[in-house]
Design an enzyme around this catalytic site. Structure first.
Site, mmCIF file in Angstrom:
data_model
loop_
_atom_site.group_PDB
_atom_site.id
_atom_site.type_symbol
_atom_site.label_atom_id
_atom_site.label_comp_id
_atom_site.label_asym_id
_atom_site.label_seq_id
_atom_site.Cartn_x
_atom_site.Cartn_y
_atom_site.Cartn_z
ATOM 1 N N GLU A 1 -13.417 48.191 5.671
ATOM 2 C CA GLU A 1 -12.000 47.874 5.984
ATOM 3 C C GLU A 1 -11.734 47.924 7.486
ATOM 4 O O GLU A 1 -10.893 47.172 7.945
ATOM 5 C CB GLU A 1 -11.084 48.848 5.227
ATOM 6 C CG GLU A 1 -11.045 48.607 3.733
ATOM 7 C CD GLU A 1 -12.368 48.919 3.037
ATOM 8 O OE1 GLU A 1 -13.106 49.796 3.532
ATOM 9 O OE2 GLU A 1 -12.671 48.270 2.030
ATOM 10 N N ASP B 1 -19.938 47.693 1.872
ATOM 11 C CA ASP B 1 -18.813 48.531 1.446
ATOM 12 C C ASP B 1 -18.196 49.207 2.678
ATOM 13 O O ASP B 1 -18.754 49.135 3.778
ATOM 14 C CB ASP B 1 -19.361 49.564 0.448
ATOM 15 C CG ASP B 1 -18.268 50.394 -0.180
ATOM 16 O OD1 ASP B 1 -17.143 49.893 -0.328
ATOM 17 O OD2 ASP B 1 -18.545 51.566 -0.530
ATOM 18 N N ASP C 1 -12.220 50.476 -5.788
ATOM 19 C CA ASP C 1 -12.278 51.673 -6.635
ATOM 20 C C ASP C 1 -11.121 51.737 -7.625
ATOM 21 O O ASP C 1 -10.154 52.479 -7.448
ATOM 22 C CB ASP C 1 -12.310 52.915 -5.743
ATOM 23 C CG ASP C 1 -13.570 52.943 -4.883
ATOM 24 O OD1 ASP C 1 -14.525 52.196 -5.205
ATOM 25 O OD2 ASP C 1 -13.600 53.694 -3.898
HETATM 26 C C1 GLC Z 1 -16.974 53.373 -2.316
HETATM 27 C C2 GLC Z 1 -17.181 52.089 -3.091
HETATM 28 C C3 GLC Z 1 -17.891 52.389 -4.387
HETATM 29 C C4 GLC Z 1 -19.203 53.104 -4.091
HETATM 30 C C5 GLC Z 1 -18.951 54.359 -3.292
HETATM 31 C C6 GLC Z 1 -20.231 55.040 -2.846
HETATM 32 O O1 GLC Z 1 -16.085 54.191 -2.982
HETATM 33 O O2 GLC Z 1 -15.992 51.411 -3.317
HETATM 34 O O3 GLC Z 1 -18.113 51.217 -5.125
HETATM 35 O O4 GLC Z 1 -19.840 53.435 -5.296
HETATM 36 O O5 GLC Z 1 -18.199 54.051 -2.136
HETATM 37 O O6 GLC Z 1 -20.987 54.205 -2.058
#
Ligand code: GLC
Length: 748
Positions: free
Chosen positions: A439, A436, A525
């Site tokens: 980007e 995650d 998200d």
């Molecule tokens: C980001 C991710 C989400 C995750 C969060 C905490 O917002 O997109 O899926 O739960 O981080 O790690």
């Protein structure tokens, strides 16, 4: 980067007194800007043209630019132009095998003044030297691609920006692909930007979001072509928004480097998507468990909560294969560590979950906490694996763990080093990894007195940050859009290395063209709203035809709270999407299928059971993808390009070619209108009622079931319901002929 021709020497567009006046003032103010202004490639007309090795046309432009045109396969033309001079070393993060991007044999035809390159299947590229234009014709002499004569390609020698323009075949031409965009199913009349961005709670229409896949398929009356612009800088596509007569695309730097997929003789979307997959790679077969239902939330901790989740899943007889642990499992958000008070014995937990048929996937972010007592940080620092800023100092920016350093994933050594840490987790029994914040995303400083806009430039590395670029060092301007994909690559390649006999499962938020070789993708998200539920279908079908088969959206919406009805409809809609995962942000209600009580629990169970019943088909489709590049989840136009009524359908999708899914994506709807594509009949999954192709029908859609249809004449492999993929038996799979038996009772 969208510029009108400015003060260009000899530019014909400078017509008004105002423009002339402005040009004159600029000229007086700074003589050098005249040289650096936007220019047309026309000025730099082709002065020299050579045909080398029976393969490529080499172009020299008057202004010093260089170019090449050649076939990479008989049906795919590649164009490279560097307006500033010699072509760059030919490298690509998107192209799987560099051989696939090299020149194929071709013949030189026409004359030196009107040169033509003819591919071995009869596709022709016509070059107009002055002014410079390209026209690509298929074997039947139909125009596939034509530079817009009214609008020359432009470039800015100072900033490196450029743009080029294609004449649209028709003003009703529609466009698909473009990777992950929160936009309607056809992306005509849009101006889209590619710049991977963390966009928590993105509204429909926000662009860009997390991924960059600069590939599209154009469709006009059953005839298609595709275009892949392999440029990792910030890029854009304009599909008739600024001018309805043209498609424009351009970049903030790098080369004009693109592939035109002519679609061969059939000019079909299938051929184009297949050729794109041949170039950028196919997803390897995922483990079967990754195709089961996946249960996630931000906040599954401590261990007792996870054990309770497993028990609840089984007690409620909700089939499930995967549970996720989000950032809270770590010690102060330090990647590759555990919070030992929350999870004292991960290995035991993993083996107990595994005994219940549950795999665990954990999140791994790129940021590494700056902490002299944290070995991942000190080792990475000592070995020089972290990104440095433009002054040569380690780049530290805030993410979950506070000030953090970031591996340079564009460096093979850093990828290997980072990847080596997965070993301990694999030994603990972790089954898959979720990358995650890649980007890359960073937090804005709290005290910053600026609006928190989605695309705030402070949410990622400074643009002048240097990267290794795998032997082609350059700044973040060039490598921003590949950072996430290279992180997923680090994960995938290390899993392959550490467990050569297992199929890796990696899930990534950011990516670039070719990301499918390493990872599944989810749409970030999203929001618990009906609008977002509806958006999942155009988003996922377009991502799918952009070459990425293993995709999903957070069921129920990541941010906010769904009503019980919305969550139930979302589970139904997602039941036959390639990846099926419920997920939610912290401090919001669990997205567990039993959370709203009856009648919802029973309906939700039925949606997940349906998925498990169809799992053998889903697995076959992933095998088909791995062989041919065909998408698993398909927009209707992909299978029915001759039926223009399918072109704008965005609340229905196909699973493979034999299952038509028409989820309810509006509140309080118990009936919905469904279009059945021409040329085949469809049978209602639940009632057996037959619908003829080319018709629209109002179909009962009670909350209790997903509107679903099987193609008459198809043979579908289905199985009895299981609680997880470990219970599947090949001998239980039945091949059902849809002609004989159209109703599929759920069997246990
Ligand atoms: C980001 C991710 C989400 C995750 C969060 C905490 O917002 O997109 O899926 O739960 O981080 O790690």
């Amino acid at each position: 980067m969208i510029k009108q021709p400015r003060c260009t020497r000899g530019a014909r567009q400078v017509t008004t007194m105002l423009t002339l006046g402005t040009c004159f003032l600029m000229f007086v103010a700074n003589l050098s800007t005249v040289q650096a202004a936007w220019r047309t490639l026309d000025e730099a007309r082709v002065t020299r043209l050579t045909f080398s090795d029976r393969r490529a046309l080499q172009l020299d432009f008057a202004g010093g630019g260089r170019g090449q045109i050649f076939f990479v396969t008989p049906d795919v033309v590649r164009v490279r132009i560097n307006p500033r001079g010699t072509l760059e070393a030919d490298a690509s993060y998107a192209v799987e095998d560099r051989g696939a991007a090299r020149a194929n044999v071709a013949e030189f035809a026409g004359s030196e003044d009107a040169p033509e390159l003819v591919g071995s299947s009869g596709v022709r590229v016509r070059v107009n030297r002055a002014p410079f234009r390209i026209t690509i014709l298929d074997r039947e002499n139909r125009i596939v691609y034509e530079s817009d004569a009214a609008r020359p390609a432009m470039f800015d020698s100072e900033s490196g920006e450029f743009e080029t323009h294609i004449k649209r075949t028709s003003q009703t031409e529609t466009y698909y692909g473009f990777g992950e965009k929160a936009l309607p199913v056809s992306r005509h009349g849009q101006r889209m930007v590619n710049w991977n961005t963390d966009t928590y709670g993105y509204p429909a229409g926000l662009d860009p979001i997390y991924q960059t896949i600069p590939f599209y398929i154009a469709l006009n009356k059953g005839t298609a072509y595709g275009l892949f612009f392999d440029n990792t800088f910030r890029t854009f596509f304009d599909t008739g928004k600024t001018d309805e007569r043209r498609v424009s695309f351009g970049a903030a730097g790098g080369e004009l480097n693109y592939y035109v997929f002519t679609g061969g003789n059939e000019r079909s979307p299938k051929k184009i998507v297949g050729d794109y997959a041949d170039l950028t790679g196919r997803a390897p077969l995922p483990p079967a468990w990754a195709l089961g239902y996946q249960q996630s939330r931000w906040g599954y901790y401590p261990e007792s909560r996870v054990r309770k989740l497993a028990a609840d899943l089984r007690r409620n007889r909700i089939p499930c294969d995967v549970v996720y642990l989000d950032i809270d499992y770590m010690d102060g958000y330090r990647v590759f560590t555990w919070d030992k008070t929350r999870f004292p014995n991960p290995k035991n937990l993993m083996s107990d979950l595994r005994a219940q048929g549950l795999r665990t996937v954990i999140i791994i972010d790129p940021g590494i906490k700056v902490d002299p007592n944290y070995s991942v940080y000190t080792e990475g620092k000592a070995a020089g694996h972290f990104v440095k800023d433009a002054t040569g100092k380690e780049l530290n920016m805030n993410v979950w763990a506070g000030a953090s350093a970031f591996p340079d994933f564009t460096d093979a050594r850093a990828r290997e080093w980072f990847g080596s840490y997965y070993k301990t987790h694999l030994d603990e029994g972790i089954a898959g990894f979720w990358n995650d914040m890649n980007e890359p995303a960073t937090f804005l400083p709290d005290q910053l007195n600026e609006p928190r806009i989605f695309h705030h430039p402070g949410k990622t590395f400074p643009l002048d940050t240097p990267h290794a670029g795998d032997g082609r060092p350059d700044t973040h301007r060039r490598y921003h859009n590949v950072y996430g994909m290279q992180m997923a690559r680090a994960t995938f390649e290390s899993l392959k290395r550490l467990r050569p006999d297992e199929r890796p499962f990696v899930l990534t938020r950011a990516g670039y063209a070719g990301v499918q070789r390493y990872s599944a993708v989810w749409t970030g998200d999203n929001v618990a709203s009906w609008e977002h539920l509806a958006l999942t279908i155009p988003m996922l079908t377009n991502l799918s035809v952009s070459g990425v088969p293993l995709i999903g959206a957070d069921i129920g919406g990541f941010s906010g709270e769904p009503t019980p009805e919305l969550y139930t409809r979302w589970l139904q809609a997602a039941a036959l999407t390639p990846m099926m995962r419920s997920h939610v942000e912290s401090a919001k209600l669990d997205r567990e299928p039993w959370i709203h009580g009856e009648p919802f629990t029973s309906i939700n169970r039925k949606s997940i059971e349906l998925r498990y019943q169809i799992l053998p088909l889903l697995i076959n489709l992933f095998e088909e993808h791995a062989r041919t590049g065909a998408p698993v989840m398909r927009p209707l136009w992909y299978e029915y390009p001759q039926d223009s009524l399918t072109y704008l359908i965005e609340d229905q999708y196909l699973l493979g070619s034999d299952i038509l899914v028409a989820p309810v994506v509006r509140p309080n709807q118990v009936k919905r209108s469904i279009y059945f594509p021409k040329g085949t009949a469809w049978l209602d999954w639940w009632t057996g009622k037959r619908y003829e192709g080319g018709t629209t029908a109002e179909v009962e859609a009670p909350l209790t079931r997903l509107p679903l249809f099987a193609r008459a004449g198809a043979t579908l492999p289905i199985q009895p319901i299981v609680q997880h993929t470990g219970e599947m038996k090949a001998s239980d799979v039945r091949r059902v002929n849809v002609d004989e038996r159209a109703v599929f009772p759920l069997t246990r």
